[in-house]
Design an enzyme around this catalytic site. Structure first.
Site, mmCIF file in Angstrom:
data_model
loop_
_atom_site.group_PDB
_atom_site.id
_atom_site.type_symbol
_atom_site.label_atom_id
_atom_site.label_comp_id
_atom_site.label_asym_id
_atom_site.label_seq_id
_atom_site.Cartn_x
_atom_site.Cartn_y
_atom_site.Cartn_z
ATOM 1 C CB SER A 21 -0.898 0.007 1.240
ATOM 2 O OG SER A 21 -1.630 1.203 1.322
ATOM 3 C CE LYS A 45 -1.659 7.785 -2.126
ATOM 4 N NZ LYS A 45 -0.877 7.510 -0.938
ATOM 5 C CG ASN A 69 6.238 7.834 3.409
ATOM 6 O OD1 ASN A 69 5.098 8.283 3.528
ATOM 7 N ND2 ASN A 69 6.575 6.603 3.787
ATOM 8 C CB VAL A 71 2.564 10.468 1.564
ATOM 9 C CG1 VAL A 71 1.429 10.794 0.610
ATOM 10 C CG2 VAL A 71 3.868 10.262 0.791
ATOM 11 C CG ASN A 99 -3.888 0.124 3.500
ATOM 12 O OD1 ASN A 99 -4.140 1.234 3.953
ATOM 13 N ND2 ASN A 99 -2.993 -0.671 4.059
ATOM 14 C CB CYS A 129 -4.169 6.083 11.319
ATOM 15 S SG CYS A 129 -4.141 5.336 9.697
ATOM 16 N N GLY A 216 12.509 0.657 2.931
ATOM 17 C CA GLY A 216 13.592 0.357 2.010
ATOM 18 C C GLY A 216 14.512 -0.725 2.555
ATOM 19 N N GLY A 242 9.237 -5.266 3.949
ATOM 20 C CA GLY A 242 10.283 -4.428 4.512
ATOM 21 C C GLY A 242 11.593 -4.604 3.783
ATOM 22 N N GLY A 243 11.830 -3.788 2.768
ATOM 23 C CA GLY A 243 13.125 -3.771 2.088
ATOM 24 C C GLY A 243 13.359 -4.864 1.073
#
Length: 302
Positions: A21, A45, A69, A71, A99, A129, A216, A242-243
């Site tokens: 997502s 997203k 990020n 966003v 998501n 969140c 990343g 994760g990465g």
């Protein structure tokens, strides 16, 4: 014997490669590069009840081996999604995971009811969140809140629910158990790690929001450990992320207990990344005459 299919909560994926997502839009953005039907699944997203413009720029910063990020869940809102992207995605032979996110328990309940009428096969809960009714603390921090929000969604949602776990906790295994107790059909982990980037010249954070979430290759060792911890704590399926940047990364996550994986940040650095990983994984299974399901949770400790 070669087999790349996996089954999670009764949903069959042609391969274990899912896009994460927030890194793949709603699929059509990457369908210009390759046929997304080559993937096992895509995760949309993050969707909220109403349209969100997200945080002010700059909201992305590079870091060694990854990115940060903030966003801020920019998205068109659930109603727009249902009347546009949901219809288009239904035409694709790929598992769609919606998501969803909220600022209150009531938000999660309302959006879960709406998404129940969508074409998505599964729902992923973004519980990183801020809970506006709890002073801004993320839903996913305390086990009791993880259980509460998961149960609230399960009570009204007709689709299998995946609870996405935050790594920014004292013991992620406790939160995995809480998600399972709340009725989660599966869990996904890890979400981004809290981080900050600073400009030494201005002495200010680079990101306008001051901090954000790091993802990343730099987070992969943390993610692997947390997947293994959760695999030993719960009986429900795990989707690891994760990465991941290669098919060997996928194998490592599955050996640690993941039944499937999500590709995230790598989609930014290589738009063909998820497709290439799926193709390379399939070639590996062919060479080894291997059923991918046979390696899940086979880590041998020293």
């Amino acid at each position: 014997m070669k087999n790349s299919k996996v089954n999670i909560c009764g949903i069959e994926f042609k391969n274990p490669i899912i896009t994460a997502s927030g890194t793949f839009g709603f699929g059509k953005e990457y369908d210009k590069f390759y046929d997304i039907q080559n993937l096992g699944g895509i995760c949309t997203k993050g969707l909220t009840l109403n349209k969100k413009d997200g945080n002010p720029a700059p909201r992305i910063a590079e870091t060694y081996g990854g990115m940060i990020n903030a966003v801020g869940l920019q998205n068109p809102g659930i109603d727009y999604y249902l009347s546009h992207d949901d219809i288009e995605l239904a035409k694709k032979d790929v598992v769609v995971i919606a998501n969803v996110a909220g600022a209150t328990i009531d938000d999660y309940i309302a959006i879960a009811k709406k998404i129940s009428n969508s074409n998505a096969k599964m729902v992923e809960l973004n519980i990183s969140c801020p809970n506006v009714k709890a002073g801004g603390m993320a839903f996913g921090v305390k086990p009791e809140m993880v259980e509460k929000v998961t149960r609230a969604v399960k009570d009204v949602c007709s689709k299998p629910v995946i609870t996405k776990l935050s790594p920014n906790v004292s013991n992620i295994a406790d939160n995995a158990r809480a998600a399972e107790a709340g009725g989660a059909d599966a869990i996904s982990l890890i979400n981004t790690i809290s981080a900050m980037a600073v400009n030494y010249k201005t002495r200010r954070p680079i990101i306008a929001n001051n901090n954000g979430g790091m993802s990343g290759p730099c987070v992969k060792p943390v993610a692997l450990k947390m997947v293994w911890d959760c695999y030993n704590a719960v009986k429900i399926p795990i989707i690891g992320l994760g990465g991941i940047t290669s098919y060997t990364d996928v194998l490592e996550f599955m050996i640690c207990g993941a039944s499937a994986v999500e590709i995230g940040t790598y989609n930014f650095t290589n738009p063909m990344g998820a497709y290439e990983i799926a193709k390379d994984l399939d070639a590996y299974l062919e060479r080894e005459n291997l059923d991918i399901n046979e390696i899940i949770g086979t880590l041998i400790l020293n």
